[in-house]
Design a protein around this motif. Structure first.
Motif, short mmCIF file in Angstrom:
data_model
loop_
_atom_site.label_atom_id
_atom_site.label_comp_id
_atom_site.label_asym_id
_atom_site.label_seq_id
_atom_site.Cartn_x
_atom_site.Cartn_y
_atom_site.Cartn_z
N ASN A 135 6.89 63.48 52.23
CA ASN A 135 6.59 62.08 51.98
C ASN A 135 7.83 61.34 51.48
O ASN A 135 8.74 61.94 50.94
CB ASN A 135 5.50 61.95 50.92
N HIS A 136 7.78 60.03 51.63
CA HIS A 136 8.85 59.18 51.11
C HIS A 136 8.63 58.99 49.61
O HIS A 136 7.52 59.09 49.11
CB HIS A 136 8.80 57.82 51.83
N TRP A 137 9.72 58.69 48.89
CA TRP A 137 9.62 58.50 47.44
C TRP A 137 8.64 57.38 47.07
O TRP A 137 7.96 57.45 46.06
CB TRP A 137 11.00 58.17 46.85
N LEU A 138 8.56 56.36 47.90
CA LEU A 138 7.65 55.25 47.60
C LEU A 138 6.19 55.68 47.65
O LEU A 138 5.35 55.08 46.99
CB LEU A 138 7.89 54.09 48.57
N ASP A 139 5.89 56.72 48.42
CA ASP A 139 4.52 57.23 48.43
C ASP A 139 4.13 57.76 47.06
O ASP A 139 2.97 57.65 46.64
CB ASP A 139 4.36 58.34 49.47
N LEU A 140 5.08 58.32 46.35
CA LEU A 140 4.82 58.82 45.00
C LEU A 140 4.50 57.66 44.06
O LEU A 140 3.61 57.76 43.21
CB LEU A 140 6.01 59.61 44.46
N GLN A 141 5.21 56.59 44.19
CA GLN A 141 5.00 55.43 43.32
C GLN A 141 3.61 54.84 43.50
O GLN A 141 3.04 54.31 42.57
CB GLN A 141 6.06 54.37 43.60
N ASN A 142 3.04 54.95 44.69
CA ASN A 142 1.76 54.33 45.00
C ASN A 142 0.58 55.30 44.96
O ASN A 142 -0.54 54.90 45.25
CB ASN A 142 1.83 53.64 46.36
N ALA A 143 0.82 56.55 44.59
CA ALA A 143 -0.26 57.53 44.54
C ALA A 143 -1.17 57.28 43.34
O ALA A 143 -0.76 56.72 42.34
CB ALA A 143 0.32 58.93 44.47
N LYS A 144 -2.40 57.74 43.44
CA LYS A 144 -3.39 57.56 42.36
C LYS A 144 -3.55 58.83 41.53
O LYS A 144 -3.85 58.76 40.35
CB LYS A 144 -4.74 57.19 42.95
N SER A 201 11.76 62.80 41.54
CA SER A 201 10.33 62.69 41.81
C SER A 201 9.58 62.32 40.53
O SER A 201 8.61 61.56 40.57
CB SER A 201 9.77 63.99 42.40
N MET A 202 10.02 62.83 39.38
CA MET A 202 9.37 62.48 38.12
C MET A 202 9.58 61.02 37.77
O MET A 202 8.73 60.40 37.15
CB MET A 202 9.89 63.35 36.98
N ARG A 203 10.69 60.45 38.19
CA ARG A 203 10.93 59.02 37.97
C ARG A 203 9.86 58.20 38.67
O ARG A 203 9.27 57.29 38.09
CB ARG A 203 12.31 58.65 38.47
N TRP A 204 9.58 58.53 39.93
CA TRP A 204 8.57 57.80 40.69
C TRP A 204 7.17 58.12 40.18
O TRP A 204 6.29 57.25 40.15
CB TRP A 204 8.68 58.13 42.18
N LEU A 205 6.95 59.35 39.77
CA LEU A 205 5.67 59.74 39.21
C LEU A 205 5.39 58.97 37.93
O LEU A 205 4.27 58.52 37.70
CB LEU A 205 5.68 61.25 38.95
N ALA A 207 -2.00 56.02 37.37
CA ALA A 207 -2.19 57.28 38.09
C ALA A 207 -2.48 58.42 37.11
O ALA A 207 -2.07 58.38 35.95
CB ALA A 207 -0.95 57.62 38.91
N ILE A 208 -3.18 59.42 37.59
CA ILE A 208 -3.53 60.60 36.79
C ILE A 208 -2.66 61.76 37.23
O ILE A 208 -2.50 62.00 38.43
CB ILE A 208 -5.02 60.95 36.97
N VAL A 209 -2.11 62.49 36.26
CA VAL A 209 -1.26 63.66 36.55
C VAL A 209 -1.97 64.90 36.03
O VAL A 209 -2.33 64.98 34.87
CB VAL A 209 0.12 63.51 35.88
N ILE A 210 -2.17 65.87 36.93
CA ILE A 210 -2.78 67.15 36.59
C ILE A 210 -1.73 68.23 36.81
O ILE A 210 -1.16 68.33 37.90
CB ILE A 210 -4.01 67.43 37.47
N HIS A 211 -1.48 69.03 35.78
CA HIS A 211 -0.48 70.08 35.88
C HIS A 211 -1.14 71.44 35.68
O HIS A 211 -1.76 71.68 34.65
CB HIS A 211 0.63 69.87 34.84
N VAL A 212 -1.02 72.32 36.67
CA VAL A 212 -1.60 73.66 36.63
C VAL A 212 -0.45 74.65 36.61
O VAL A 212 0.29 74.77 37.58
CB VAL A 212 -2.50 73.91 37.86
N ASP A 213 -0.30 75.35 35.49
CA ASP A 213 0.82 76.29 35.34
C ASP A 213 0.55 77.17 34.12
O ASP A 213 -0.07 76.72 33.16
CB ASP A 213 2.11 75.50 35.12
N PRO A 214 1.03 78.42 34.14
CA PRO A 214 0.86 79.27 32.95
C PRO A 214 1.79 78.87 31.80
O PRO A 214 1.52 79.19 30.65
CB PRO A 214 1.15 80.68 33.45
N ARG A 215 2.86 78.16 32.11
CA ARG A 215 3.84 77.79 31.08
C ARG A 215 3.66 76.33 30.68
O ARG A 215 3.46 75.47 31.52
CB ARG A 215 5.26 77.95 31.63
N TYR A 216 3.77 76.07 29.38
CA TYR A 216 3.76 74.68 28.90
C TYR A 216 5.20 74.20 28.89
O TYR A 216 6.08 74.82 28.29
CB TYR A 216 3.16 74.61 27.48
#
Length: 66
Positions: free
Chosen positions: A3-12, A28-32, A40-49
């Motif tokens: 995807n283009h970076w702008l898609d990240l900016q407009n994601a929900k 990518s975190m800048r656009w996120l 937008a809602i961010v969900i992070h799935v990982d064993p490490r914090y």
């Protein structure tokens, strides 16, 4: 990711699984972050914090190896 970076900016919703995007993909975190400012809602799935977990709205810790 193809995807283009702008898609990240407009994601929900973002689902980040097994990655520390804040450290490994700073652009990518800048656009996120811009999308998050718009609600937008961010969900992070990982064993490490890590920094990505800190930014996420939902941190779903899983056991290593699952």
């Amino acid at each position: 990711m193809t995807n283009h970076w702008l898609d990240l900016q407009n994601a929900k919703v973002f689902l980040i699984e097994g990655s520390n995007a804040a450290e490994n993909h700073p652009m990518s975190m800048r656009w996120l972050t811009k999308a998050k400012e718009k609600g937008a809602i961010v969900i992070h799935v990982d064993p490490r914090y890590n920094r990505t977990s800190k930014i996420a709205d939902i941190y779903a810790r899983i056991r290593p190896g699952t």
